[in-house]
Motif scaffolding. Structure first.
Motif, PDB file in Angstrom:
ATOM      1  N   VAL A 170      -8.629   3.691  13.221  1.00 41.52           N
ATOM      2  CA  VAL A 170      -8.742   3.459  11.776  1.00 41.52           C
ATOM      3  C   VAL A 170     -10.203   3.232  11.378  1.00 41.52           C
ATOM      4  O   VAL A 170     -10.684   3.792  10.378  1.00 41.52           O
ATOM      5  CB  VAL A 170      -7.867   2.260  11.356  1.00 41.52           C
ATOM      6  N   MET A 227       0.815  -1.208   0.000  1.00 39.77           N
ATOM      7  CA  MET A 227       0.000   0.000   0.000  1.00 39.77           C
ATOM      8  C   MET A 227       0.846   1.254   0.000  1.00 39.77           C
ATOM      9  O   MET A 227       0.835   2.000   0.968  1.00 39.77           O
ATOM     10  CB  MET A 227      -0.868   0.035   1.260  1.00 39.77           C
ATOM     11  N   ARG A 264      -2.911  -2.216  19.849  1.00 33.19           N
ATOM     12  CA  ARG A 264      -3.447  -2.556  18.533  1.00 33.19           C
ATOM     13  C   ARG A 264      -4.961  -2.311  18.481  1.00 33.19           C
ATOM     14  O   ARG A 264      -5.487  -1.857  17.463  1.00 33.19           O
ATOM     15  CB  ARG A 264      -3.160  -4.031  18.230  1.00 33.19           C
ATOM     16  N   LEU A 308      -6.682  -2.578  10.207  1.00 38.37           N
ATOM     17  CA  LEU A 308      -5.227  -2.546  10.126  1.00 38.37           C
ATOM     18  C   LEU A 308      -4.759  -3.509   9.033  1.00 38.37           C
ATOM     19  O   LEU A 308      -5.378  -4.558   8.803  1.00 38.37           O
ATOM     20  CB  LEU A 308      -4.616  -2.931  11.474  1.00 38.37           C
ATOM     21  N   THR A 309      -3.658  -3.181   8.391  1.00 34.02           N
ATOM     22  CA  THR A 309      -3.144  -4.037   7.317  1.00 34.02           C
ATOM     23  C   THR A 309      -2.818  -5.439   7.837  1.00 34.02           C
ATOM     24  O   THR A 309      -2.979  -6.433   7.125  1.00 34.02           O
ATOM     25  CB  THR A 309      -1.903  -3.389   6.674  1.00 34.02           C
ATOM     26  N   THR A 310      -2.376  -5.514   9.083  1.00 37.31           N
ATOM     27  CA  THR A 310      -2.118  -6.819   9.694  1.00 37.31           C
ATOM     28  C   THR A 310      -3.343  -7.721   9.580  1.00 37.31           C
ATOM     29  O   THR A 310      -3.246  -8.895   9.188  1.00 37.31           O
ATOM     30  CB  THR A 310      -1.760  -6.632  11.188  1.00 37.31           C
ATOM     31  N   GLU A 311      -4.491  -7.140   9.927  1.00 38.85           N
ATOM     32  CA  GLU A 311      -5.731  -7.906   9.880  1.00 38.85           C
ATOM     33  C   GLU A 311      -6.191  -8.131   8.437  1.00 38.85           C
ATOM     34  O   GLU A 311      -6.650  -9.218   8.072  1.00 38.85           O
ATOM     35  CB  GLU A 311      -6.827  -7.164  10.661  1.00 38.85           C
ATOM     36  N   TYR A 312      -6.039  -7.096   7.621  1.00 37.78           N
ATOM     37  CA  TYR A 312      -6.446  -7.201   6.213  1.00 37.78           C
ATOM     38  C   TYR A 312      -5.734  -8.359   5.530  1.00 37.78           C
ATOM     39  O   TYR A 312      -6.347  -9.142   4.802  1.00 37.78           O
ATOM     40  CB  TYR A 312      -6.143  -5.889   5.499  1.00 37.78           C
ATOM     41  N   ARG A 313      -4.438  -8.461   5.811  1.00 33.99           N
ATOM     42  CA  ARG A 313      -3.669  -9.541   5.192  1.00 33.99           C
ATOM     43  C   ARG A 313      -4.042 -10.919   5.739  1.00 33.99           C
ATOM     44  O   ARG A 313      -4.063 -11.905   4.995  1.00 33.99           O
ATOM     45  CB  ARG A 313      -2.172  -9.299   5.400  1.00 33.99           C
ATOM     46  N   LYS A 355      -5.522   1.350  17.912  1.00 36.89           N
ATOM     47  CA  LYS A 355      -5.225   1.709  16.520  1.00 36.89           C
ATOM     48  C   LYS A 355      -6.353   1.250  15.594  1.00 36.89           C
ATOM     49  O   LYS A 355      -6.777   1.978  14.693  1.00 36.89           O
ATOM     50  CB  LYS A 355      -3.892   1.072  16.087  1.00 36.89           C
ATOM     51  N   GLN A 356      -6.829   0.037  15.841  1.00 35.40           N
ATOM     52  CA  GLN A 356      -7.915  -0.501  15.032  1.00 35.40           C
ATOM     53  C   GLN A 356      -9.159   0.391  15.143  1.00 35.40           C
ATOM     54  O   GLN A 356      -9.829   0.684  14.149  1.00 35.40           O
ATOM     55  CB  GLN A 356      -8.231  -1.928  15.470  1.00 35.40           C
TER      56      GLN A 356
END
Lengths: 67, 67, 67, 67, 67, 67
Positions: free
Chosen positions: F22, B1, F15, C58-63, F18-19
């Motif tokens: 976002v 991204m 986290r 979060l990208t962590t979760e998205y991935r 942050k989540q």
């Protein structure tokens, strides 16, 4: 190689004021960190008061209330 | 991204030039880092030469001296 | 005097990849806009996937979901 | 002391919309992170669609193709 | 309401140097633009020399060549 | 295509926090501006209190005085 971004509200800042800001910030970085002026870039962004939020409201409104 | 911010002086950059910059930087990120184009954003900020300080002075003045 | 900020997720990008990105983006700006390499600065920020939000998560979760 | 920068395409966003964005993001930071509104700054940058690259092309072109 | 972002290479800058940079830039903005210190935020980002490109190469390499 | 950068002091933000940030900022941009979540990127930068200047001093010192 410093890069500095100065963001301020758009309030009729003059060229002389911008020149002074650039000269002083550059001098600070040269004196304190031994940076080279020819590798020091400073970009000034002037932001409309409708686009700068502060304390939960637009600066336009904040200033009107403060009067 | 990836998010890329390109800041340049405002010098009459054309739409074709902007398109080329966006196409090439996107291609670089796709090829080198395997990024997806549809997740790659590139914002170009064109800065007035009175607002870009370099070598301790405004670029407007720097260019006038360089002539 | 371009300043470019490339923000990507922290995914073990190597020095060679960073070097290639810097070389190619600089070449693009030199070729398309006639910029000088010695006035072109490119800063790469590598962002933890817990700190990059995308599509509302979060990208962590998205991935993790994308697997 | 949060500083938030919201970058969006320039699409006739109204003052009321900007006010709502500022109010809601400030409220989020106050509620989730216990930040103080009077130390929370939010700057909205509206970017011309010719200056926002996406998917390898300018947003102007991307939107024209999407029609 | 100024927000200033100072980006420099990570070279062992001390807390005293950071304090001096913050004090001086704040003083400049107060004196030249009549800004309020309690509305002036300055963020210093220290960038690894592998992540700062200059003159088409990484600063790590640029410095090695300059020796 | 919004890009949002949230800069806060590094204070052990979890986290989950942050989540939530976002999710809420994305929801605001979707509701107020009709933006698409899959084109909305939010990057959170956590800044050491030694690197965030406020009111002419480092936040580290500002907080010590405030106690």
């Amino acid at each position: 190689m410093p890069y500095v971004n100065v963001r301020i509200t758009k309030d009729g800042v003059t060229r002389e004021q911008k020149q002074q800001i650039v000269a002083e910030i550059t001098a600070t970085l040269v004196r304190v960190l031994n940076k080279k002026p020819e590798q020091t870039h400073i970009v000034i962004d002037e932001i409309d008061t409708d686009n700068w939020g502060f304390a939960g409201m637009l600066t336009t409104e904040y200033r009107a209330r403060a009067k």
